[in-house]
Design a protein around this motif. Structure first.
Motif, PDB file in Angstrom:
ATOM      1  N   VAL A 172       3.893  -5.856   5.518  1.00  0.00           N
ATOM      2  CA  VAL A 172       3.038  -6.164   4.510  1.00  0.00           C
ATOM      3  C   VAL A 172       3.630  -5.279   3.193  1.00  0.00           C
ATOM      4  CG1 VAL A 172       1.419  -4.362   5.321  1.00  0.00           C
ATOM      5  CG2 VAL A 172       0.820  -6.306   3.715  1.00  0.00           C
ATOM      6  N   GLY A 173       3.654  -6.088   2.232  1.00  0.00           N
ATOM      7  CA  GLY A 173       3.840  -5.719   0.792  1.00  0.00           C
ATOM      8  C   GLY A 173       2.607  -5.865   0.040  1.00  0.00           C
ATOM      9  N   ILE A 174       2.455  -5.209  -1.385  1.00  0.00           N
ATOM     10  CA  ILE A 174       1.435  -5.027  -2.097  1.00  0.00           C
ATOM     11  C   ILE A 174       1.860  -5.500  -3.473  1.00  0.00           C
ATOM     12  CG2 ILE A 174       1.131  -2.851  -2.259  1.00  0.00           C
ATOM     13  CD1 ILE A 174      -1.804  -3.373  -2.394  1.00  0.00           C
ATOM     14  N   ALA A 175       1.303  -6.380  -4.059  1.00  0.00           N
ATOM     15  CA  ALA A 175       1.893  -6.640  -5.750  1.00  0.00           C
ATOM     16  C   ALA A 175       0.896  -7.194  -6.293  1.00  0.00           C
ATOM     17  CB  ALA A 175       3.233  -7.537  -5.316  1.00  0.00           C
ATOM     18  N   GLY A 176       1.367  -7.652  -7.682  1.00  0.00           N
ATOM     19  CA  GLY A 176       0.449  -8.261  -8.375  1.00  0.00           C
ATOM     20  C   GLY A 176      -0.038  -7.519  -9.508  1.00  0.00           C
ATOM     21  N   ASN A 177      -1.240  -7.205  -9.580  1.00  0.00           N
ATOM     22  CA  ASN A 177      -1.729  -6.422 -10.962  1.00  0.00           C
ATOM     23  C   ASN A 177      -1.747  -4.915 -10.792  1.00  0.00           C
ATOM     24  OD1 ASN A 177      -3.054  -6.516 -13.286  1.00  0.00           O
ATOM     25  ND2 ASN A 177      -5.096  -6.035 -12.647  1.00  0.00           N
TER      26      ASN A 177
ATOM     27  N   LEU B  97      -7.184  -1.162   0.523  1.00  0.00           N
ATOM     28  CA  LEU B  97      -7.846  -0.919   2.024  1.00  0.00           C
ATOM     29  C   LEU B  97      -7.009  -2.154   2.912  1.00  0.00           C
ATOM     30  CD1 LEU B  97      -9.904   0.349   3.702  1.00  0.00           C
ATOM     31  CD2 LEU B  97     -11.693  -1.315   2.625  1.00  0.00           C
ATOM     32  N   ILE B  98      -7.187  -3.242   2.344  1.00  0.00           N
ATOM     33  CA  ILE B  98      -6.525  -4.246   2.977  1.00  0.00           C
ATOM     34  C   ILE B  98      -5.077  -4.073   3.432  1.00  0.00           C
ATOM     35  CG2 ILE B  98      -5.993  -6.840   3.301  1.00  0.00           C
ATOM     36  CD1 ILE B  98      -8.209  -7.424   1.344  1.00  0.00           C
ATOM     37  N   TYR B  99      -4.330  -3.657   2.644  1.00  0.00           N
ATOM     38  CA  TYR B  99      -2.876  -3.381   2.670  1.00  0.00           C
ATOM     39  C   TYR B  99      -2.660  -2.191   3.544  1.00  0.00           C
ATOM     40  CZ  TYR B  99       1.716  -1.189   1.680  1.00  0.00           C
ATOM     41  OH  TYR B  99       2.839  -0.542   1.949  1.00  0.00           O
ATOM     42  N   HIS B 100      -3.616  -1.218   3.507  1.00  0.00           N
ATOM     43  CA  HIS B 100      -3.573   0.050   4.430  1.00  0.00           C
ATOM     44  C   HIS B 100      -3.795  -0.456   5.839  1.00  0.00           C
ATOM     45  CE1 HIS B 100      -4.144   4.171   6.088  1.00  0.00           C
ATOM     46  NE2 HIS B 100      -5.404   3.950   6.302  1.00  0.00           N
ATOM     47  N   ILE B 101      -4.938  -1.377   6.103  1.00  0.00           N
ATOM     48  CA  ILE B 101      -5.193  -1.810   7.458  1.00  0.00           C
ATOM     49  C   ILE B 101      -4.281  -2.355   8.081  1.00  0.00           C
ATOM     50  CG2 ILE B 101      -6.895  -3.233   8.511  1.00  0.00           C
ATOM     51  CD1 ILE B 101      -9.043  -2.563   6.576  1.00  0.00           C
ATOM     52  N   LEU B 102      -3.760  -3.278   7.308  1.00  0.00           N
ATOM     53  CA  LEU B 102      -2.449  -4.195   7.905  1.00  0.00           C
ATOM     54  C   LEU B 102      -1.320  -3.383   8.092  1.00  0.00           C
ATOM     55  CD1 LEU B 102      -2.779  -7.336   5.574  1.00  0.00           C
ATOM     56  CD2 LEU B 102      -3.449  -7.088   8.129  1.00  0.00           C
ATOM     57  N   LYS B 103      -0.981  -2.483   7.340  1.00  0.00           N
ATOM     58  CA  LYS B 103       0.303  -1.298   7.400  1.00  0.00           C
ATOM     59  C   LYS B 103       0.237  -0.737   8.543  1.00  0.00           C
ATOM     60  CE  LYS B 103       4.150   0.053   5.746  1.00  0.00           C
ATOM     61  NZ  LYS B 103       5.330  -0.497   5.543  1.00  0.00           N
ATOM     62  N   SER B 104      -1.040  -0.051   8.881  1.00  0.00           N
ATOM     63  CA  SER B 104      -1.259   0.987   9.865  1.00  0.00           C
ATOM     64  C   SER B 104      -1.413   0.231  11.182  1.00  0.00           C
ATOM     65  CB  SER B 104      -2.784   1.494   9.615  1.00  0.00           C
ATOM     66  OG  SER B 104      -2.763   2.334   8.320  1.00  0.00           O
TER      67      SER B 104
ATOM     68  N   ASP C  94      13.222  -8.614  -4.859  1.00  0.00           N
ATOM     69  CA  ASP C  94      13.735  -7.399  -4.150  1.00  0.00           C
ATOM     70  C   ASP C  94      13.867  -7.606  -2.770  1.00  0.00           C
ATOM     71  OD1 ASP C  94      14.223  -6.204  -6.764  1.00  0.00           O
ATOM     72  OD2 ASP C  94      12.388  -4.791  -6.492  1.00  0.00           O
ATOM     73  N   SER C  95      12.742  -7.937  -2.062  1.00  0.00           N
ATOM     74  CA  SER C  95      12.662  -8.161  -0.675  1.00  0.00           C
ATOM     75  C   SER C  95      11.393  -9.010  -0.314  1.00  0.00           C
ATOM     76  CB  SER C  95      12.269  -6.720  -0.016  1.00  0.00           C
ATOM     77  OG  SER C  95      11.256  -6.006  -0.653  1.00  0.00           O
ATOM     78  N   GLN C  96      11.526  -9.693   1.029  1.00  0.00           N
ATOM     79  CA  GLN C  96      10.444 -10.512   1.304  1.00  0.00           C
ATOM     80  C   GLN C  96       9.659  -9.693   2.654  1.00  0.00           C
ATOM     81  OE1 GLN C  96       9.273 -13.338   0.527  1.00  0.00           O
ATOM     82  NE2 GLN C  96      10.664 -14.489  -0.746  1.00  0.00           N
ATOM     83  N   PHE C  97       8.430  -9.747   2.466  1.00  0.00           N
ATOM     84  CA  PHE C  97       7.600  -9.408   3.452  1.00  0.00           C
ATOM     85  C   PHE C  97       6.691 -10.526   4.077  1.00  0.00           C
ATOM     86  CE2 PHE C  97       7.627  -5.588   0.375  1.00  0.00           C
ATOM     87  CZ  PHE C  97       7.857  -4.589   1.072  1.00  0.00           C
ATOM     88  N   GLU C  98       6.502 -10.367   5.314  1.00  0.00           N
ATOM     89  CA  GLU C  98       5.675 -11.293   6.035  1.00  0.00           C
ATOM     90  C   GLU C  98       4.441 -11.457   5.606  1.00  0.00           C
ATOM     91  OE1 GLU C  98       4.797 -12.625  10.623  1.00  0.00           O
ATOM     92  OE2 GLU C  98       5.693 -10.584  10.324  1.00  0.00           O
TER      93      GLU C  98
END
Length: 261
Positions: free
Chosen positions: A132-137, A120-127, A148-152
């Motif tokens: 923004v990237g999403i990662a981790g678990n 949800l947080i990713y979608h809000i920021l991306k939209s 691979d790449s750097q996101f802000e």
């Protein structure tokens, strides 16, 4: 100076850590007690990353300057006990990755709802047009994404196991969705769910107590304070087994696990 890095485990987090460590110029050795996926082995070979499978060779591992432990390996494992006896530093993959980025980090943890909240947080920021990237678990590990790449901005879903062995990992925003008794399943320590100063401002929602004799941080909407006794609406008075709502910890900010006798 760190030159030789051993990664324990070759699944998602271990693979990502190996690729990032190799890219940063470390001598990398990957050790997995289980068989390594053929595609992963091919990528290791293409990147000149040494590895072993179906064993942990302590004679090789003991020459390491740093150990990166995959979250699936328990602290009670023989190899971890041996490494600790050798006093070789052990860190998590999340900790390792955080050392190679200046991105704004939003970390989400808790017993339930981590994935939904993170997306949800990713979608809000991306939209909203953020880089923004999403990662981790979920999806790529944090290390692989950085390699691979750097996101802000990064939204990170992090489990309690991934937070084990962090040292300087300090998200800009930290969110705990909830904490339940089931969260301690398979963990050999009793948890004191207090917070300290490693993280930024923290919002805790829907927290469930584990043991009502533990100190709790629990002043809703204001600077956090220590509250001894039952978790309740007024610092131990009117105790409830479960408290819903949001609790903002300003002064103290990282979920800690304290080993007890």
């Amino acid at each position: 100076m760190i030159k030789n890095v051993t990664i324990l485990g070759a699944r998602e987090s271990g693979f990502g850590a190996a690729m990032l460590a190799s890219k940063k110029g470390y001598n990398v050795f990957v050790s997995d007690i289980n068989q390594i996926d053929d595609n992963i082995k091919l990528l290791f070979e293409e990147n000149s990353i040494e590895y072993e499978e179906n064993k942990h060779s302590i004679d090789k591992i003991q020459s390491s300057d740093l150990i990166i432990k995959s979250p699936g390996i328990p602290n009670s494992a023989d190899i971890i006990i041996k490494i600790k006896s050798l006093e070789i530093p052990i860190i998590s993959e999340i900790e390792f990755a955080s050392r190679f980025t200046n991105s704004f980090l939003i970390a989400v943890t808790g017993s339930n709802g981590k994935t939904t909240t993170s997306y949800l947080i990713y979608h809000i920021l991306k939209s909203s047009g953020f880089n923004v990237g999403i990662a981790g678990n979920m999806g790529k590990s944090f290390s692989e994404s950085i390699s691979d790449s750097q996101f802000e901005y990064y939204v990170l879903e992090v489990s309690s196991f991934q937070l084990d062995h962090i040292v300087k990992f300090k998200p800009d925003i930290s969110i705990i969705t909830n904490i339940s008794e089931e969260q301690t399943s398979g963990i050999d320590v009793i948890f004191d769910y207090s917070v300290d100063t490693n993280w930024g401002p923290l919002v805790v929602s829907g927290v469930t107590t584990l043991l009502d004799s533990y100190d709790i941080i629990e002043l809703p909407g204001e600077a956090a304070i220590g509250c001894s006794g039952n978790w309740g609406g007024s610092c131990g008075k009117n105790p409830m087994p479960e408290v819903m709502g949001s609790y903002t910890a300003v002064s103290y900010t990282h979920l800690r696990a304290h080993e007890t006798d």
